[in-house]
Design a protein around this motif. Structure first.
Motif, mmCIF file in Angstrom:
data_model
loop_
_atom_site.group_PDB
_atom_site.id
_atom_site.type_symbol
_atom_site.label_atom_id
_atom_site.label_comp_id
_atom_site.label_asym_id
_atom_site.label_seq_id
_atom_site.Cartn_x
_atom_site.Cartn_y
_atom_site.Cartn_z
ATOM 1 N N ASN A 145 94.838 85.808 82.767
ATOM 2 C CA ASN A 145 94.790 84.382 82.468
ATOM 3 C C ASN A 145 94.985 83.544 83.717
ATOM 4 O O ASN A 145 94.361 82.491 83.882
ATOM 5 C CB ASN A 145 95.867 84.028 81.435
ATOM 6 N N LEU A 146 95.877 83.995 84.593
ATOM 7 C CA LEU A 146 96.095 83.275 85.842
ATOM 8 C C LEU A 146 94.812 83.251 86.673
ATOM 9 O O LEU A 146 94.453 82.219 87.243
ATOM 10 C CB LEU A 146 97.224 83.921 86.639
ATOM 11 N N ALA A 147 94.125 84.383 86.719
ATOM 12 C CA ALA A 147 92.875 84.442 87.477
ATOM 13 C C ALA A 147 91.821 83.517 86.873
ATOM 14 O O ALA A 147 91.126 82.789 87.585
ATOM 15 C CB ALA A 147 92.367 85.881 87.519
ATOM 16 N N THR A 184 90.326 80.035 88.518
ATOM 17 C CA THR A 184 88.895 79.789 88.712
ATOM 18 C C THR A 184 88.503 78.416 88.199
ATOM 19 O O THR A 184 87.748 77.678 88.856
ATOM 20 C CB THR A 184 88.074 80.875 87.992
ATOM 21 N N GLN A 185 89.014 78.062 87.016
ATOM 22 C CA GLN A 185 88.697 76.745 86.457
ATOM 23 C C GLN A 185 89.246 75.612 87.336
ATOM 24 O O GLN A 185 88.566 74.608 87.573
ATOM 25 C CB GLN A 185 89.281 76.626 85.044
ATOM 26 N N LEU A 186 90.469 75.771 87.802
ATOM 27 C CA LEU A 186 91.055 74.732 88.652
ATOM 28 C C LEU A 186 90.304 74.609 89.971
ATOM 29 O O LEU A 186 90.121 73.508 90.497
ATOM 30 C CB LEU A 186 92.534 75.051 88.910
ATOM 31 N N GLY A 234 88.537 71.317 91.085
ATOM 32 C CA GLY A 234 88.925 70.763 92.380
ATOM 33 C C GLY A 234 87.734 70.540 93.288
ATOM 34 O O GLY A 234 87.671 69.535 94.021
ATOM 35 N N SER A 235 86.776 71.452 93.234
ATOM 36 C CA SER A 235 85.566 71.297 94.047
ATOM 37 C C SER A 235 84.763 70.084 93.596
ATOM 38 O O SER A 235 84.254 69.315 94.423
ATOM 39 C CB SER A 235 84.706 72.562 93.951
ATOM 40 N N ILE A 236 84.664 69.915 92.265
ATOM 41 C CA ILE A 236 83.951 68.746 91.738
ATOM 42 C C ILE A 236 84.652 67.459 92.154
ATOM 43 O O ILE A 236 84.013 66.475 92.566
ATOM 44 C CB ILE A 236 83.843 68.841 90.206
ATOM 45 N N ALA A 237 86.000 67.462 92.049
ATOM 46 C CA ALA A 237 86.757 66.269 92.450
ATOM 47 C C ALA A 237 86.573 65.966 93.930
ATOM 48 O O ALA A 237 86.457 64.799 94.323
ATOM 49 C CB ALA A 237 88.236 66.476 92.125
ATOM 50 N N LEU A 238 86.536 66.996 94.768
ATOM 51 C CA LEU A 238 86.352 66.790 96.200
ATOM 52 C C LEU A 238 84.998 66.163 96.492
ATOM 53 O O LEU A 238 84.889 65.244 97.326
ATOM 54 C CB LEU A 238 86.483 68.128 96.926
ATOM 55 N N VAL A 239 83.962 66.637 95.800
ATOM 56 C CA VAL A 239 82.626 66.063 95.990
ATOM 57 C C VAL A 239 82.620 64.592 95.573
ATOM 58 O O VAL A 239 82.060 63.728 96.274
ATOM 59 C CB VAL A 239 81.580 66.860 95.187
ATOM 60 N N VAL A 293 101.312 72.665 83.419
ATOM 61 C CA VAL A 293 99.932 72.863 82.960
ATOM 62 C C VAL A 293 99.596 74.355 82.908
ATOM 63 O O VAL A 293 98.949 74.839 81.970
ATOM 64 C CB VAL A 293 98.949 72.115 83.880
ATOM 65 N N LEU A 294 100.042 75.096 83.919
ATOM 66 C CA LEU A 294 99.793 76.539 83.948
ATOM 67 C C LEU A 294 100.457 77.240 82.771
ATOM 68 O O LEU A 294 99.878 78.156 82.173
ATOM 69 C CB LEU A 294 100.291 77.130 85.262
ATOM 70 N N LEU A 295 101.678 76.828 82.422
ATOM 71 C CA LEU A 295 102.373 77.437 81.284
ATOM 72 C C LEU A 295 101.580 77.244 79.995
ATOM 73 O O LEU A 295 101.383 78.180 79.215
ATOM 74 C CB LEU A 295 103.778 76.841 81.139
ATOM 75 N N GLY A 296 101.123 76.018 79.773
ATOM 76 C CA GLY A 296 100.313 75.755 78.588
ATOM 77 C C GLY A 296 99.000 76.502 78.629
ATOM 78 O O GLY A 296 98.495 76.965 77.605
ATOM 79 N N GLY A 297 98.424 76.613 79.833
ATOM 80 C CA GLY A 297 97.176 77.352 79.978
ATOM 81 C C GLY A 297 97.335 78.816 79.623
ATOM 82 O O GLY A 297 96.442 79.426 79.014
ATOM 83 N N TYR A 298 98.447 79.398 80.012
ATOM 84 C CA TYR A 298 98.736 80.782 79.626
ATOM 85 C C TYR A 298 98.787 80.915 78.104
ATOM 86 O O TYR A 298 98.262 81.870 77.530
ATOM 87 C CB TYR A 298 100.071 81.222 80.208
#
Length: 241
Positions: free
Chosen positions: A91-93, A97-99, A103-108, A130-135
């Motif tokens: 799940n962390l992996a 990947t989603q973050l 993040g790449s979209i936000a940077l653009v 956020v990570l805890l909820g994501g898990y």
């Protein structure tokens, strides 16, 4: 009689080395199949493809008449570490990947608009919630995948759900804003946005609420997954693991 395990035309290549070429087999219920061959014949590679640990370049694997999907979860029961620790890492992996993608979209977007975001070490606190909820969401999705074998469909739903939750606004006084405090990931994501986009100070009350939110959904996800494992064993979906 429906085969418990059936493989058709399995093929696996590692660079120029063809490890497995056009292997087909069928295993009926109650049947014992011996898998013999010299060193380097491709036995281990074939077993890994049958177990879902390795995806074939060509060919199909069917378990109880259903095609095995990429990422099928039976393989987590082949590890000595147990399903919950392994899924935490998975799940962390996936969340990472989603973050990274967002993040790449936000940077653009920042480069295009000329806007800027503020990042301080305190941002790690709401991001952790956020990570805890994501898990927790990851465990819930794993439960559905384990029971219903619809990994690809659930993957698309989970990606959409994640993007929606991370963008859910808490501004305003309406019932939708109040509901957001009880929705997974939302309090921590909103606090992160405030600190990055508006350079707001850390709201410790909102952080505490976000932490409770993340821990609650993490615990709920683990309980749901544990129940799903028990149900899968009762239905014989794990083939004895």
């Amino acid at each position: 009689m429906t085969a418990v395990l059936e493989a058709t035309g399995l093929h696996k290549r590692f660079g120029k080395l063809v490890a497995v070429e056009e292997v087909s087999l069928r295993l009926a219920q109650g049947e014992v199949l011996a898998f013999l061959g010299p060193n380097g014949a491709g036995k281990t590679t074939t077993i890994k493809m049958l177990a879902g640990l390795l995806w074939p370049d060509r060919g199909q694997v069917h378990l109880m008449g259903k095609e095995a999907q990429t990422g099928t979860l039976e393989q987590v029961f082949l590890t000595p570490y147990g399903p919950i620790p392994l899924l935490l890492v998975r799940n962390l992996a996936g969340l990472g990947t989603q973050l990274l993608l967002m993040g790449s979209i936000a940077l653009v977007l920042l480069l295009i608009t000329g806007a800027r975001l503020s990042f301080t070490p305190l941002l790690l606190l709401p991001i952790t919630t956020v990570l805890l909820g994501g898990y927790g969401l990851g465990f819930a999705m794993a439960s559905l995948a384990l029971l219903f074998k619809r990994v690809q469909q659930l993957l698309g739903i989970s990606q959409f759900l994640l993007i929606f939750l991370l963008q859910y606004p808490l501004e305003g006084s309406g019932w939708l804003a109040k509901l957001g405090y009880f929705v997974p990931l939302v309090p921590g994501a909103d606090l992160t946005r405030q600190m990055m986009a508006k350079e707001a100070a850390l709201d410790w009350n909102l952080l505490g609420l976000a932490l409770l939110n993340g821990l609650a959904y993490l615990a709920l996800g683990i309980v749901v997954f544990s129940r799903a494992v028990q149900a899968a064993k009762r239905r014989g979906l794990l083939f004895g693991y």
